[in-house]
Design a protein around this motif. Structure first.
Motif, PDB file in Angstrom:
ATOM      1  N   VAL A 168     -11.759 -10.382  33.377  1.00  0.00           N
ATOM      2  CA  VAL A 168     -10.405 -10.952  33.316  1.00  0.00           C
ATOM      3  C   VAL A 168      -9.612 -10.187  32.262  1.00  0.00           C
ATOM      4  CG1 VAL A 168      -9.008 -12.991  32.844  1.00  0.00           C
ATOM      5  CG2 VAL A 168     -11.211 -13.236  33.997  1.00  0.00           C
ATOM      6  N   TYR A 169      -8.501  -9.612  32.680  1.00  0.00           N
ATOM      7  CA  TYR A 169      -7.638  -8.849  31.779  1.00  0.00           C
ATOM      8  C   TYR A 169      -6.298  -9.556  31.649  1.00  0.00           C
ATOM      9  CZ  TYR A 169     -10.979  -5.088  32.821  1.00  0.00           C
ATOM     10  OH  TYR A 169     -12.124  -4.343  32.981  1.00  0.00           O
ATOM     11  N   PHE A 170      -5.732  -9.459  30.478  1.00  0.00           N
ATOM     12  CA  PHE A 170      -4.442 -10.104  30.212  1.00  0.00           C
ATOM     13  C   PHE A 170      -3.418  -9.033  29.837  1.00  0.00           C
ATOM     14  CE2 PHE A 170      -1.273 -12.272  27.625  1.00  0.00           C
ATOM     15  CZ  PHE A 170      -1.052 -13.447  28.335  1.00  0.00           C
ATOM     16  N   LEU A 171      -2.296  -9.038  30.525  1.00  0.00           N
ATOM     17  CA  LEU A 171      -1.219  -8.081  30.248  1.00  0.00           C
ATOM     18  C   LEU A 171       0.034  -8.856  29.862  1.00  0.00           C
ATOM     19  CD1 LEU A 171       0.221  -5.344  30.261  1.00  0.00           C
ATOM     20  CD2 LEU A 171       0.489  -5.579  32.741  1.00  0.00           C
ATOM     21  N   ALA A 172       0.532  -8.615  28.675  1.00  0.00           N
ATOM     22  CA  ALA A 172       1.739  -9.282  28.198  1.00  0.00           C
ATOM     23  C   ALA A 172       2.853  -8.266  28.011  1.00  0.00           C
ATOM     24  CB  ALA A 172       1.459  -9.989  26.865  1.00  0.00           C
ATOM     25  N   LEU A 173       3.992  -8.533  28.615  1.00  0.00           N
ATOM     26  CA  LEU A 173       5.185  -7.706  28.455  1.00  0.00           C
ATOM     27  C   LEU A 173       6.169  -8.523  27.636  1.00  0.00           C
ATOM     28  CD1 LEU A 173       5.383  -6.760  32.224  1.00  0.00           C
ATOM     29  CD2 LEU A 173       4.260  -5.452  30.416  1.00  0.00           C
ATOM     30  N   THR A 174       6.253  -8.247  26.360  1.00  0.00           N
ATOM     31  CA  THR A 174       6.991  -9.138  25.464  1.00  0.00           C
ATOM     32  C   THR A 174       8.326  -8.530  25.030  1.00  0.00           C
ATOM     33  OG1 THR A 174       6.058  -8.281  23.396  1.00  0.00           O
ATOM     34  CG2 THR A 174       4.767  -9.917  24.577  1.00  0.00           C
ATOM     35  N   PRO A 175       9.428  -9.274  25.212  1.00  0.00           N
ATOM     36  CA  PRO A 175      10.715  -8.825  24.676  1.00  0.00           C
ATOM     37  C   PRO A 175      10.840  -9.129  23.187  1.00  0.00           C
ATOM     38  CG  PRO A 175      10.979 -10.903  25.810  1.00  0.00           C
ATOM     39  CD  PRO A 175       9.535 -10.494  26.005  1.00  0.00           C
ATOM     40  N   PHE A 176       9.816  -9.772  22.630  1.00  0.00           N
ATOM     41  CA  PHE A 176       9.797 -10.140  21.218  1.00  0.00           C
ATOM     42  C   PHE A 176       8.660  -9.388  20.516  1.00  0.00           C
ATOM     43  CE2 PHE A 176       7.305 -12.975  23.789  1.00  0.00           C
ATOM     44  CZ  PHE A 176       6.092 -13.061  23.122  1.00  0.00           C
ATOM     45  N   VAL A 203       2.505  -5.260  25.396  1.00  0.00           N
ATOM     46  CA  VAL A 203       3.561  -4.247  25.386  1.00  0.00           C
ATOM     47  C   VAL A 203       4.796  -4.875  24.738  1.00  0.00           C
ATOM     48  CG1 VAL A 203       5.014  -2.724  26.762  1.00  0.00           C
ATOM     49  CG2 VAL A 203       2.659  -3.217  27.506  1.00  0.00           C
ATOM     50  N   GLU A 204       5.135  -4.393  23.549  1.00  0.00           N
ATOM     51  CA  GLU A 204       6.299  -4.917  22.833  1.00  0.00           C
ATOM     52  C   GLU A 204       7.531  -4.080  23.218  1.00  0.00           C
ATOM     53  OE1 GLU A 204       5.234  -6.454  18.603  1.00  0.00           O
ATOM     54  OE2 GLU A 204       3.964  -4.712  18.935  1.00  0.00           O
ATOM     55  N   LEU A 205       8.249  -4.536  24.225  1.00  0.00           N
ATOM     56  CA  LEU A 205       9.378  -3.767  24.746  1.00  0.00           C
ATOM     57  C   LEU A 205      10.503  -3.627  23.726  1.00  0.00           C
ATOM     58  CD1 LEU A 205       9.504  -5.219  28.356  1.00  0.00           C
ATOM     59  CD2 LEU A 205       8.688  -2.973  27.650  1.00  0.00           C
ATOM     60  N   GLY A 206      10.604  -4.581  22.810  1.00  0.00           N
ATOM     61  CA  GLY A 206      11.650  -4.503  21.794  1.00  0.00           C
ATOM     62  C   GLY A 206      11.490  -3.303  20.877  1.00  0.00           C
ATOM     63  N   LYS A 207      10.262  -2.826  20.731  1.00  0.00           N
ATOM     64  CA  LYS A 207       9.992  -1.685  19.853  1.00  0.00           C
ATOM     65  C   LYS A 207      10.086  -0.343  20.592  1.00  0.00           C
ATOM     66  CE  LYS A 207       6.827  -4.081  16.684  1.00  0.00           C
ATOM     67  NZ  LYS A 207       5.428  -4.115  16.197  1.00  0.00           N
ATOM     68  N   PHE A 208      10.121  -0.395  21.906  1.00  0.00           N
ATOM     69  CA  PHE A 208      10.142   0.850  22.681  1.00  0.00           C
ATOM     70  C   PHE A 208      11.556   1.426  22.661  1.00  0.00           C
ATOM     71  CE2 PHE A 208      10.708   3.341  26.528  1.00  0.00           C
ATOM     72  CZ  PHE A 208       9.579   4.150  26.509  1.00  0.00           C
ATOM     73  N   PHE A 212      11.354   1.810  32.275  1.00  0.00           N
ATOM     74  CA  PHE A 212      11.920   1.144  33.452  1.00  0.00           C
ATOM     75  C   PHE A 212      12.169  -0.333  33.178  1.00  0.00           C
ATOM     76  CE2 PHE A 212      11.241  -1.483  37.199  1.00  0.00           C
ATOM     77  CZ  PHE A 212      12.195  -0.985  38.070  1.00  0.00           C
ATOM     78  N   MET A 213      11.170  -1.017  32.635  1.00  0.00           N
ATOM     79  CA  MET A 213      11.301  -2.468  32.422  1.00  0.00           C
ATOM     80  C   MET A 213      12.386  -2.797  31.412  1.00  0.00           C
ATOM     81  SD  MET A 213       7.410  -3.912  32.624  1.00  0.00           S
ATOM     82  CE  MET A 213       6.695  -2.642  31.586  1.00  0.00           C
ATOM     83  N   LYS A 214      12.562  -1.927  30.427  1.00  0.00           N
ATOM     84  CA  LYS A 214      13.557  -2.210  29.398  1.00  0.00           C
ATOM     85  C   LYS A 214      14.965  -1.798  29.812  1.00  0.00           C
ATOM     86  CE  LYS A 214      14.476  -1.788  24.463  1.00  0.00           C
ATOM     87  NZ  LYS A 214      13.969  -1.335  23.149  1.00  0.00           N
ATOM     88  N   ASN A 215      15.083  -0.746  30.633  1.00  0.00           N
ATOM     89  CA  ASN A 215      16.407  -0.163  30.891  1.00  0.00           C
ATOM     90  C   ASN A 215      16.895  -0.228  32.329  1.00  0.00           C
ATOM     91  OD1 ASN A 215      16.885   1.058  28.120  1.00  0.00           O
ATOM     92  ND2 ASN A 215      14.954   2.041  28.660  1.00  0.00           N
ATOM     93  N   ALA A 216      16.057  -0.651  33.274  1.00  0.00           N
ATOM     94  CA  ALA A 216      16.430  -0.586  34.690  1.00  0.00           C
ATOM     95  C   ALA A 216      17.729  -1.324  34.983  1.00  0.00           C
ATOM     96  CB  ALA A 216      15.305  -1.151  35.553  1.00  0.00           C
ATOM     97  N   ALA A 217      17.970  -2.440  34.301  1.00  0.00           N
ATOM     98  CA  ALA A 217      19.169  -3.243  34.582  1.00  0.00           C
ATOM     99  C   ALA A 217      20.455  -2.526  34.182  1.00  0.00           C
ATOM    100  CB  ALA A 217      19.074  -4.575  33.854  1.00  0.00           C
ATOM    101  N   PHE A 218      20.344  -1.471  33.361  1.00  0.00           N
ATOM    102  CA  PHE A 218      21.546  -0.805  32.843  1.00  0.00           C
ATOM    103  C   PHE A 218      21.711   0.627  33.345  1.00  0.00           C
ATOM    104  CE2 PHE A 218      19.433  -3.494  29.646  1.00  0.00           C
ATOM    105  CZ  PHE A 218      20.313  -4.553  29.635  1.00  0.00           C
TER     106      PHE A 218
END
Length: 302
Positions: free
Chosen positions: A104-112, A146-151, A168-174
């Motif tokens: 079981v693997y856990f993947l977290a994509l955090t904006p914080f 994955v701390e997207l805020g730091k990327f 992609f996850m951080k910037n795709a909307a823009f």
């Protein structure tokens, strides 16, 4: 990174595989199965912030991945709970069990930002290893955060799968144009799924409905915070005024008491000075004995 946006983009198997292979580098994933809604639910909780996935790699090895992309309280403890629950759910009560289970693997994509992580590191991979030798205890449990805020890499700096997926996850909307480093065919489905223009009319309406609700909730939250702040300031001013008045009254009473004591002492000294003058003592002696000035003593004779 919205609920509806994430579901639309990563509900596509090819896109989820891209994401998982970037997170778990040593796994070449062949297929992904979203767990049955009646079993664990495609999403858990009313916020729909978790995907439960059955994965199989090119060697036929199967493993389970939980993907979370929303902030919750006590996030690290919560991720450990999700993984342990997923391990436990593989057992069947009343039946013999030989302790074999799917990893079981856990993947977290955090904006914080996660507490205690280095400020210049945005990707973290954790396993169970022996402290001194580094020997791997088991490959059944992994955590990737994955701390997207730091990327903060730009298009020209994207050199790995992890870089490109985080970008992609951080910037795709823009983005107005597809980045040069992501022109590879493997990313076609990713950008096609994310394109608002590529949605059906119904999908666009559903998405905009969700967006309005999100904005309403955001504005309501801001309003609640503003009102709380204003009420807090008003209460603070009120308490400050009350405290100031109380301190002023106390100070006035103290000064009044001090002045009263001083006035009483002067009256007592005047009585003593009058008696000493009646006895014929010198003015100098009276001054030294009572603390009164020459002018104050002279005024007693008037």
């Amino acid at each position: 990174m919205s609920d509806e946006g994430f579901k639309r983009v990563f509900g596509v198997e090819e896109n989820m595989i891209l994401l998982l292979e970037a997170a778990f580098q040593d796994r070449k994933i062949r297929k992904v199965k979203y767990l049955d809604k009646e079993k664990f639910g495609l999403f858990k909780n009313s916020r729909r912030s978790i995907y439960d996935l059955h994965c199989e790699d090119e060697n036929g090895k199967k493993f389970i991945v939980e993907v979370q992309y929303k902030e919750v309280d006590n996030f690290i403890n919560r991720s450990i709970y999700y993984v342990s629950s997923c391990l436990q759910q593989q057992t069947k009560p009343g039946k013999d069990w030989d302790n074999r289970m799917k990893p079981v693997y856990f993947l977290a994509l955090t904006p914080f930002d996660l507490p205690g992580t280095p400020p210049d590191q945005w990707l973290h991979r954790f396993e169970l290893r022996e402290e001194k030798s580094g020997q791997l205890l088991t490959d059944n449990i992994r955590f990737v955060y994955v701390e997207l805020g730091k990327f903060n890499k730009n298009d020209e700096e994207l050199s790995t799968k992890e870089d490109r997926m985080a970008f992609f996850m951080k910037n795709a909307a823009f983005l107005e144009h597809r980045p040069t480093s992501m022109m590879l065919k493997m990313y076609d489905t990713l950008f096609n799924a994310a394109a608002f223009a590529g949605m059906t009319r119904k999908q666009q309406e559903d998405y905009m409905s969700w967006w309005r609700i999100r904005q309403d909730n955001y504005n309501a939250d801001r309003r609640a915070k503003r009102i709380a702040r204003e009420e807090g300031l008003a209460e603070g001013l009120k308490e400050g005024r009350e405290k100031g008045l109380a301190e002023g009254r106390e100070k006035g009473l103290a000064e009044g008491r001090a002045e009263g004591r001083a006035e009483g002492a002067r009256e007592q000294a005047a009585i003593i000075a009058t008696r000493m003058m009646e006895l014929g003592l010198s003015e100098e002696t009276i001054e030294q004995s009572t603390g009164l000035s020459a002018s104050e003593i002279k005024s007693l004779t008037k």
